[in-house]
Scaffold this active site. Structure first.
Site, PDB file in Angstrom:
ATOM      1  N   GLY A 252       5.039   1.970  -4.307  1.00 17.45           N
ATOM      2  CA  GLY A 252       4.248   1.243  -5.303  1.00 17.45           C
ATOM      3  C   GLY A 252       2.965   0.645  -4.762  1.00 17.45           C
ATOM      4  O   GLY A 252       2.344  -0.189  -5.418  1.00 17.45           O
TER       5      GLY A 252
ATOM      6  N   HIS B 291      -1.032  -5.410   3.101  1.00 22.93           N
ATOM      7  CA  HIS B 291      -1.070  -6.766   2.547  1.00 22.93           C
ATOM      8  C   HIS B 291       0.330  -7.241   2.218  1.00 22.93           C
ATOM      9  O   HIS B 291       1.182  -6.462   1.809  1.00 22.93           O
ATOM     10  CB  HIS B 291      -1.971  -6.842   1.313  1.00 22.93           C
ATOM     11  CG  HIS B 291      -1.649  -5.839   0.245  1.00 22.93           C
ATOM     12  ND1 HIS B 291      -2.073  -4.526   0.314  1.00 22.93           N
ATOM     13  CD2 HIS B 291      -0.923  -5.945  -0.890  1.00 22.93           C
ATOM     14  CE1 HIS B 291      -1.642  -3.879  -0.747  1.00 22.93           C
ATOM     15  NE2 HIS B 291      -0.918  -4.704  -1.496  1.00 22.93           N
TER      16      HIS B 291
END
Ligand code: AMP
Ligand code: ZN
Length: 106
Positions: A92, A99
């Site tokens: 995803g 991050h």
């Protein structure tokens, strides 16, 4: 040069609502928050994803994880919060600069 939106944030070429910065990492508010507090903590160096990390990245990854509760507490998340690192298309990931999401409700 690659075209990476988070590298542009690191370089100050596009604006971001920064909450923390040092020599290695930067944290800023997610532009589409999925919770009242939604931060993104990223390394300044371009690393595509967790799949691209090796043992050499252990100090950086450890620093990011250790910084997470500090930033979370500063945002009023002392009671708890969620973290996520989406990895790869199958995981995803939409922005291919590593991050860590920090999400919660103060
Ligand atoms: P991911 O699916 O883990 O790759 O999530 C990427 C995140 O980056 C999403 O939550 C987006 O809302 C966020 N995002 C994308 N562009 C920006 C930007 N310019 N400033 C802040 N957050 C962003
Ligand atoms: Zn980048």
């Amino acid at each position: 040069m690659h075209d990476c939106i988070f590298c542009k944030i690191v370089k100050g070429e596009i604006p971001a609502s920064k909450v923390y910065e040092d020599d290695d990492v930067i944290a800023f508010k997610d532009i589409r928050p999925a919770a009242p507090v939604h931060l993104l903590l990223i390394p300044k160096r371009h690393i595509e994803s967790l799949l691209d990390c090796t043992a050499d990245d252990q100090p950086l990854l450890g620093k990011m994880l250790a910084l997470t509760p500090v930033l979370a507490r500063e945002q009023g998340l002392g009671a708890g919060f969620k973290t996520a690192i989406n990895t790869g298309l199958a995981g995803g990931q939409e922005v291919f600069h590593l991050h860590l999401h920090i999400l919660g409700t103060p």
